[in-house]
Design a protein around this motif. Structure first.
Motif, PDB file in Angstrom:
ATOM      1  N   PHE A   4       0.914  -1.052   0.250  1.00  0.00           N
ATOM      2  CA  PHE A   4       0.028   0.095  -0.005  1.00  0.00           C
ATOM      3  C   PHE A   4       1.008   1.250   0.037  1.00  0.00           C
ATOM      4  CE2 PHE A   4      -2.436  -3.554   1.945  1.00  0.00           C
ATOM      5  CZ  PHE A   4      -3.733  -3.418   1.387  1.00  0.00           C
ATOM      6  N   ARG A   5       0.588   2.293  -0.935  1.00  0.00           N
ATOM      7  CA  ARG A   5       1.475   3.369  -1.119  1.00  0.00           C
ATOM      8  C   ARG A   5       0.706   4.621  -0.576  1.00  0.00           C
ATOM      9  NH1 ARG A   5       6.041   1.871  -3.366  1.00  0.00           N
ATOM     10  NH2 ARG A   5       6.220   0.245  -4.661  1.00  0.00           N
ATOM     11  N   PHE A   6       1.536   5.729   0.013  1.00  0.00           N
ATOM     12  CA  PHE A   6       1.001   6.809   0.565  1.00  0.00           C
ATOM     13  C   PHE A   6       1.705   7.962   0.342  1.00  0.00           C
ATOM     14  CE2 PHE A   6       0.144   2.961   3.230  1.00  0.00           C
ATOM     15  CZ  PHE A   6      -1.546   3.140   3.080  1.00  0.00           C
ATOM     16  N   PRO A   7       1.151   9.043   0.320  1.00  0.00           N
ATOM     17  CA  PRO A   7       2.005  10.290   0.034  1.00  0.00           C
ATOM     18  C   PRO A   7       3.272  10.741   0.911  1.00  0.00           C
ATOM     19  CG  PRO A   7      -0.319  10.757   0.293  1.00  0.00           C
ATOM     20  CD  PRO A   7      -0.136   9.320   0.615  1.00  0.00           C
ATOM     21  N   GLY A   8       3.118  10.271   2.256  1.00  0.00           N
ATOM     22  CA  GLY A   8       4.154  10.340   3.334  1.00  0.00           C
ATOM     23  C   GLY A   8       4.009   9.670   4.552  1.00  0.00           C
TER      24      GLY A   8
ATOM     25  N   GLU B  32       0.486   9.589   6.651  1.00  0.00           N
ATOM     26  CA  GLU B  32      -0.634   8.769   5.990  1.00  0.00           C
ATOM     27  C   GLU B  32      -0.295   7.389   6.484  1.00  0.00           C
ATOM     28  OE1 GLU B  32      -0.236  12.608   4.151  1.00  0.00           O
ATOM     29  OE2 GLU B  32       1.209  11.236   4.469  1.00  0.00           O
ATOM     30  N   THR B  33       1.090   6.798   6.111  1.00  0.00           N
ATOM     31  CA  THR B  33       1.522   5.419   6.206  1.00  0.00           C
ATOM     32  C   THR B  33       1.257   4.854   7.741  1.00  0.00           C
ATOM     33  OG1 THR B  33       3.301   5.744   4.671  1.00  0.00           O
ATOM     34  CG2 THR B  33       3.342   3.798   6.119  1.00  0.00           C
ATOM     35  N   ILE B  34       1.630   5.771   8.679  1.00  0.00           N
ATOM     36  CA  ILE B  34       1.410   5.373  10.024  1.00  0.00           C
ATOM     37  C   ILE B  34      -0.163   5.326  10.398  1.00  0.00           C
ATOM     38  CG2 ILE B  34       1.532   6.086  12.514  1.00  0.00           C
ATOM     39  CD1 ILE B  34       4.296   4.956  11.017  1.00  0.00           C
ATOM     40  N   ALA B  35      -0.944   6.332   9.931  1.00  0.00           N
ATOM     41  CA  ALA B  35      -2.429   6.026  10.061  1.00  0.00           C
ATOM     42  C   ALA B  35      -2.971   4.656   9.619  1.00  0.00           C
ATOM     43  CB  ALA B  35      -3.105   7.390   9.401  1.00  0.00           C
ATOM     44  N   PHE B  36      -2.381   4.370   8.438  1.00  0.00           N
ATOM     45  CA  PHE B  36      -2.860   3.312   7.997  1.00  0.00           C
ATOM     46  C   PHE B  36      -2.428   2.162   8.822  1.00  0.00           C
ATOM     47  CE2 PHE B  36      -1.654  -0.548   5.143  1.00  0.00           C
ATOM     48  CZ  PHE B  36      -2.763  -0.958   4.576  1.00  0.00           C
TER      49      PHE B  36
ATOM     50  N   VAL C 233       7.012  -1.378   7.476  1.00  0.00           N
ATOM     51  CA  VAL C 233       6.672  -0.336   7.356  1.00  0.00           C
ATOM     52  C   VAL C 233       7.849   0.674   6.983  1.00  0.00           C
ATOM     53  CG1 VAL C 233       5.667   1.892   8.728  1.00  0.00           C
ATOM     54  CG2 VAL C 233       5.145  -0.418   9.115  1.00  0.00           C
ATOM     55  N   HIS C 234       7.539   1.380   5.761  1.00  0.00           N
ATOM     56  CA  HIS C 234       8.483   2.581   5.373  1.00  0.00           C
ATOM     57  C   HIS C 234       7.846   3.891   5.113  1.00  0.00           C
ATOM     58  CE1 HIS C 234      10.577  -1.283   3.772  1.00  0.00           C
ATOM     59  NE2 HIS C 234       9.346  -1.823   3.751  1.00  0.00           N
ATOM     60  N   TYR C 235       8.539   4.856   4.857  1.00  0.00           N
ATOM     61  CA  TYR C 235       8.360   6.402   4.692  1.00  0.00           C
ATOM     62  C   TYR C 235       7.086   6.355   4.096  1.00  0.00           C
ATOM     63  CZ  TYR C 235       7.884  11.110   3.829  1.00  0.00           C
ATOM     64  OH  TYR C 235       7.486  12.302   3.372  1.00  0.00           O
ATOM     65  N   ASP C 236       6.750   5.647   2.647  1.00  0.00           N
ATOM     66  CA  ASP C 236       5.506   6.106   2.077  1.00  0.00           C
ATOM     67  C   ASP C 236       4.937   4.766   1.440  1.00  0.00           C
ATOM     68  OD1 ASP C 236       7.542   5.070   0.184  1.00  0.00           O
ATOM     69  OD2 ASP C 236       7.313   6.577  -1.210  1.00  0.00           O
TER      70      ASP C 236
ATOM     71  N   VAL D 215       3.886  -2.700   3.528  1.00  0.00           N
ATOM     72  CA  VAL D 215       3.823  -3.963   2.973  1.00  0.00           C
ATOM     73  C   VAL D 215       2.797  -4.815   4.067  1.00  0.00           C
ATOM     74  CG1 VAL D 215       4.768  -6.227   1.973  1.00  0.00           C
ATOM     75  CG2 VAL D 215       5.448  -3.992   1.770  1.00  0.00           C
ATOM     76  N   VAL D 216       1.758  -5.540   3.914  1.00  0.00           N
ATOM     77  CA  VAL D 216       1.050  -6.492   4.519  1.00  0.00           C
ATOM     78  C   VAL D 216       1.039  -7.848   4.296  1.00  0.00           C
ATOM     79  CG1 VAL D 216      -1.387  -6.756   5.505  1.00  0.00           C
ATOM     80  CG2 VAL D 216      -0.768  -4.374   5.117  1.00  0.00           C
ATOM     81  N   THR D 217       1.561  -8.678   5.230  1.00  0.00           N
ATOM     82  CA  THR D 217       1.625 -10.073   4.671  1.00  0.00           C
ATOM     83  C   THR D 217       0.825 -10.827   5.527  1.00  0.00           C
ATOM     84  OG1 THR D 217       3.685  -9.708   4.034  1.00  0.00           O
ATOM     85  CG2 THR D 217       3.259 -11.733   4.384  1.00  0.00           C
ATOM     86  N   LEU D 218       0.013 -11.629   4.981  1.00  0.00           N
ATOM     87  CA  LEU D 218      -0.960 -12.469   5.849  1.00  0.00           C
ATOM     88  C   LEU D 218      -0.585 -13.912   5.659  1.00  0.00           C
ATOM     89  CD1 LEU D 218      -4.072 -10.328   5.150  1.00  0.00           C
ATOM     90  CD2 LEU D 218      -3.217 -11.021   7.541  1.00  0.00           C
ATOM     91  N   SER D 219      -0.563 -14.692   6.751  1.00  0.00           N
ATOM     92  CA  SER D 219      -0.457 -16.153   6.580  1.00  0.00           C
ATOM     93  C   SER D 219      -1.014 -16.795   7.948  1.00  0.00           C
ATOM     94  CB  SER D 219       0.927 -16.629   6.402  1.00  0.00           C
ATOM     95  OG  SER D 219       1.069 -18.284   6.168  1.00  0.00           O
ATOM     96  N   THR D 220      -1.281 -17.633   7.975  1.00  0.00           N
ATOM     97  CA  THR D 220      -1.801 -18.606   9.569  1.00  0.00           C
ATOM     98  C   THR D 220      -0.882 -19.616   9.507  1.00  0.00           C
ATOM     99  OG1 THR D 220      -3.972 -18.203   9.048  1.00  0.00           O
ATOM    100  CG2 THR D 220      -3.682 -19.724  10.715  1.00  0.00           C
ATOM    101  N   HIS D 221       0.107 -19.245  10.664  1.00  0.00           N
ATOM    102  CA  HIS D 221       1.263 -20.206  10.714  1.00  0.00           C
ATOM    103  C   HIS D 221       0.879 -21.443  11.175  1.00  0.00           C
ATOM    104  CE1 HIS D 221       3.815 -16.611   9.823  1.00  0.00           C
ATOM    105  NE2 HIS D 221       3.046 -15.968  10.690  1.00  0.00           N
TER     106      HIS D 221
END
Length: 110
Positions: free
Chosen positions: A47-51, A54-58, A77-80, A83-89
Motif C-alpha cells: 500500500f502506497r501513501f504520500p508520506g 499517512e503510512t502510520i495512520a494506515f 513499514v516504510h516512509y511512503d 507491505v501487509v503479509t498474511l498467513s496462518t502459521h
C-alpha cells in the motif's frame, strides 16, 4: 469474482482453528481482492501513501482490524508505503481468516 464478493468477505469475521485453503479456493478468493499476490505460503500487498503520517495512520487502522479479528499480519513499514503479509502459521499457509483480513484491509484504501 466481483466487488460484491470482496465486500462479502470483508463482512465476515475470523474464526479460530481455520484450515489451510486448497489452492483452487485460494485462487478464487484472490480474484476478489485488489492487488494481493500469493507467494511463500502467504498473501501480500504493498500500500502506497504520500508520506509518513499517512503510512502510520494506515498501520494504526490495520492494527485495529488485527486486534478486533485476533489475526495479526506481518507489516513492513516504510516512509511512503506499508507491505501487509498474511498467513496462518498454525495452518501452514493461507486460511479464510487471511482472506477476510485482506478484504478488510482493502477497505481502508481508496
Amino acid at each position: 469474482m466481483t466487488d460484491a464478493a470482496r465486500r462479502a468477505l470483508a463482512a465476515m469475521h475470523c474464526r479460530s482453528g481455520a484450515a489451510r485453503l486448497p489452492d483452487l479456493d485460494m485462487a478464487t478468493h484472490l480474484r476478489a481482492l485488489r492487488g494481493w499476490t500469493f507467494g511463500g505460503n502467504a498473501i501480500s500487498k504493498t500500500f502506497r501513501f504520500p508520506g509518513y503520517p499517512e503510512t502510520i495512520a494506515f498501520v494504526n487502522a490495520v492494527a485495529a482490524i488485527a486486534q478486533r479479528e485476533d489475526h495479526h499480519p506481518d507489516l513492513s513499514v516504510h516512509y511512503d508505503r506499508c507491505v501487509v503479509t498474511l498467513s496462518t502459521h498454525s495452518a501452514g499457509g493461507v486460511t479464510l481468516n487471511d482472506i477476510v483480513c485482506a478484504a478488510q484491509v482493502d477497505d481502508l484504501s481508496p
